[in-house]
Design an enzyme around this catalytic site. Structure first.
Site, short mmCIF file in Angstrom:
data_model
loop_
_atom_site.label_atom_id
_atom_site.label_comp_id
_atom_site.label_asym_id
_atom_site.label_seq_id
_atom_site.Cartn_x
_atom_site.Cartn_y
_atom_site.Cartn_z
N SER A 100 0.80 -1.22 0.00
CA SER A 100 0.00 0.00 0.00
C SER A 100 0.84 1.28 0.00
O SER A 100 1.60 1.52 -0.93
CB SER A 100 -0.95 -0.07 1.20
OG SER A 100 -1.76 1.04 1.26
N ALA A 422 -10.79 8.17 8.43
CA ALA A 422 -10.47 9.55 8.06
C ALA A 422 -9.43 9.59 6.94
O ALA A 422 -9.42 10.50 6.11
CB ALA A 422 -9.96 10.30 9.28
N THR A 556 0.24 -1.39 12.89
CA THR A 556 1.16 -1.56 11.76
C THR A 556 2.57 -1.06 12.05
O THR A 556 3.48 -1.32 11.28
CB THR A 556 0.64 -0.80 10.51
OG1 THR A 556 0.55 0.58 10.84
CG2 THR A 556 -0.71 -1.30 10.04
C1 LIG Z 1 -4.30 6.34 12.18
C2 LIG Z 1 -4.26 5.56 10.91
O1 LIG Z 1 -4.30 6.14 9.82
N1 LIG Z 1 -4.18 4.23 11.04
C3 LIG Z 1 -4.11 3.33 9.88
C4 LIG Z 1 -2.99 2.31 10.08
O2 LIG Z 1 -3.29 1.50 11.23
P1 LIG Z 1 -2.53 1.61 12.63
O3 LIG Z 1 -3.04 0.41 13.41
O4 LIG Z 1 -2.94 2.91 13.22
O5 LIG Z 1 -1.06 1.56 12.36
O6 LIG Z 1 -2.95 1.45 8.95
C5 LIG Z 1 -4.17 0.68 8.76
C6 LIG Z 1 -3.94 -0.23 7.58
O7 LIG Z 1 -3.67 0.48 6.40
C7 LIG Z 1 -5.36 1.63 8.54
O8 LIG Z 1 -6.54 0.87 8.43
C8 LIG Z 1 -5.44 2.60 9.72
O9 LIG Z 1 -6.45 3.54 9.49
MG LIG Z 2 -3.78 1.11 0.54
#
Ligand SMILES: CC(=O)N[C@H]1[C@@H](OP(=O)(O)O)O[C@H](CO)[C@@H](O)[C@@H]1O
Ligand SMILES: [Mg+2]
Length: 593
Positions: A100, A422, A556
């Site tokens: 991605s 968002a 992530t």
């Molecule tokens: C704050 C933020 O943008 N978090 C993202 C990010 O996840 P985190 O768990 O916050 O690292 O990556 C995800 C996968 O792409 C997405 O679903 C999510 O919205």
């Molecule tokens: Mg993507």
């Protein structure tokens, strides 16, 4: 061993000769079915070739992601999982090679379930355990145990089928090969290589194939362009205005989305699109793309002062996220961001409007029982102003933890479920029941009041369900829906952006000793561990007008994320810094940015 399995084995054998001592490992399969015993020989040989190189991996929120050079073994193992999933569900499964919005040297792999949605969460622990199995013995044992536990039928006529695709990363081709080997190592499941696709295209194809519908890439483009055309053709006279008719500039993140948009564009006569950063001479996600634009709130490369006032959109690296923006006139590279929350609001407004036209003529009593349940799903990252706006429209708003797998699941509970993060990942789901009712209503209206406003509203809703990807968030279909609705409303991007004004916000990341020490509840808005930190966050937040703040461990990255909102930008900055300091105090030393 039957003939087919013998040939799978011989074929694999000739490509991957067994290293010394492989025959010892065959003992562990003696208690399993003969099918698995025979195919396990070829699996073992392949496992030895794709040996894990020592990294700890987790399926996380969006599949496995890491530096591409360590992923061969993981992708091979996910290939095995995809084949097993196909056998278990007796359906076509998808496997996508992408990371991605990550940097170009990373890559990743994720699985699409038969519905076209994300891999069922029930199989994630298995994915984690096979990805981290330290040696071939262990790996094969895990597979054997899982096959037995899940009663996966290895002996039927269905051998499994997995559609495979990748984004434009240079490492994609060899990883795709590893996936193919993994897929075919299990009783010869078929790996069908679809080539370079956006993530949502692959999910769309898996869904279409399992529904017995036309499922090629051309079918995807045709469905999107014809449903878009249908919406445009039904725009009320005098609605489309000059503000909307201008050019749309699209930042393709130097990825697969720009390339595909170029193809789609040729089928769209009602849209003037200029694609930039389509990958010909730029680096994937470097200073470009939806994640960069949304997080940094600055213009992507190749956008600047000449574009002030023009409607711009940005896709992410695999084209499942979309944000809009305009370049601000003060020449400092800042933008006015129109994010996932605003897209959600636009879609909710349009759908509500069509439903109220459609239901106008309905009998009050029938209405009570048949009221269409519309629900909106957001996460704690949704700007508070968007939630207020949606609630004022009388729409039910619910929250889930971060990650589209949670939002999608919740949205599927409604007749029409609209979900967006968002950051621009989201879609609109229509239930089978609702679509069935809608089709009935369309034929009823065709025989009574053909050409009426009610009939048009019903046809518009049907076209939306065909345009917007029902499997997963899709930047290309989302973009066409935004464009169709803006034309329908006769709105400029400025008018759309002014639906409500975002509360100033700030996000920080804090590095801590162990991020798993943070445990949250209430869709990640409350911290239940470590004890006392939530009270401290509450005390800080109370100092700010319209203050809202929460922390959660990222799924992530190895960080705690801090999100703060307040009535001014300075206050949001100050609140986020104070809470980041609290995180330091409670969870160990660290730095934040
Ligand atoms: C704050 C933020 O943008 N978090 C993202 C990010 O996840 P985190 O768990 O916050 O690292 O990556 C995800 C996968 O792409 C997405 O679903 C999510 O919205
Ligand atoms: Mg993507």
């Amino acid at each position: 061993m039957n003939e087919e399995q013998r040939s799978i084995f011989l074929e694999a054998f000739s490509r991957f000769p067994p290293p010394q001592g492989t025959d010892q490992v065959l003992d562990i399969q003696t208690s399993t079915s003969t099918q698995l015993i025979s195919s396990s020989i070829s699996i073992m040989i392949l496992i030895l070739r794709f040996h894990l190189k020592g990294a700890k991996l987790s399926y996380g929120t969006a599949g496995f992601r890491a530096e591409a050079s360590i992923l061969q073994s993981t992708v091979f193992r996910v290939g095995i999982l995809a084949a097993l999933r196909s056998l278990k569900t007796q359906s076509v499964i998808g496997l996508m090679i992408t990371a991605s919005h990550n940097k170009v040297s990373d890559n990743g792999v994720k699985v699409a379930d038969p519905s076209g949605g994300m891999l069922t969460q029930e199989w994630e622990p298995f994915a984690d355990s096979i990805a981290n199995a330290p040696d071939p013995h262990h790996l094969l044992q895990l597979i054997v145990e899982f096959v037995n536990k899940e009663n996966i039928p290895l002996e039927g006529t269905w051998r499994g089928e997995v559609l495979l695709a990748r984004d434009t990363r240079p490492s994609g081709e060899s990883l795709l090969e590893a996936a193919k080997q993994g897929i075919s190592s299990i009783v010869g499941a078929s790996a069908i290589v679809m080539g370079v696709l956006t993530t949502p295209q692959l999910h769309w194809m898996v869904r279409a194939k399992n529904k017995g519908m036309k499922a090629s890439e051309l079918d995807y483009f045709e469905q999107l362009s014809s449903s878009f055309r249908c919406l445009v053709d039904m725009i009320p006279q005098g609605s489309a205005n000059k503000y909307v008719s201008g050019k749309l500039l699209v930042d393709g993140a130097n990825g697969v989305g720009g390339e595909k948009l170029e193809v789609l564009k040729k089928l769209l006569i009602d849209l003037d699109i200029e694609t930039r950063n389509s990958g010909k001479d730029g680096v994937l996600n470097e200073g470009v793309g939806a994640d960069y634009v949304q997080k940094e709130k600055v213009v992507p490369c190749r956008f600047g002062p000449p574009d002030v006032g023009t409607r711009c959109a940005s896709l992410d690296g695999d084209a499942d996220r979309l944000v809009y923006f305009t370049v601000l006139s003060n020449n400092d590279g800042r933008i006015n961001l129109v994010d996932g929350d605003k897209m959600l609001s636009l879609f909710a407004l349009f759908i509500n409007e069509q439903l109220s036209i459609l239901n106008k003529a309905k009998d009050e009593n029938i209405d009570k029982d048949n009221k269409t349940r519309v629900g909106v799903v957001q996460t704690a990252y949704a700007n508070g102003a968007s939630t207020d706006f949606l609630k004022q429209l009388g729409i039910e708003v619910v929250f889930t933890p971060t990650g589209v797998k949670y939002l999608h699941e919740k949205a599927a509970e409604y007749d029409i479920g609209i979900y967006f993060e968002a950051n621009g990942h989201g879609t609109v789901l229509f239930s089978e029941n609702f679509l069935c009712w809608l089709e009935g209503r369309i034929s009823e209206l065709s025989s009574t009041t053909k050409g009426s406003e009610e009939q048009k509203a019903a046809l518009r809703l049907l076209a939306v369900s065909q345009l917007i990807n029902q499997a997963v968030g899709d930047a290309l279909s989302g973009l066409l829906l935004v464009e169709a609705i803006l034309q329908h409303m006769g709105w400029s991007i400025q008018k759309w952006s002014n639906l409500y004004h975002d509360l100033p916000s700030r996000q920080l990341k804090v590095k801590v000793v162990d991020r798993t020490a943070v445990v949250t509840a209430n869709a990640e808005t409350l911290v239940v561990r470590p004890l006392g930190i939530q009270e401290a966050i509450n005390a800080e937040t109370a100092k700010y007008d319209r203050g809202r703040c929460f922390i959660r461990p990222s799924g992530t990255e190895d960080v705690i994320r801090v999100y703060a909102e307040a009535s001014t930008q300075e206050a949001a900055e100050s609140l986020s810094s104070s809470v980041a300091r609290l995180v330091d105090q409670f969870l160990g030393f660290g730095s934040h940015r």
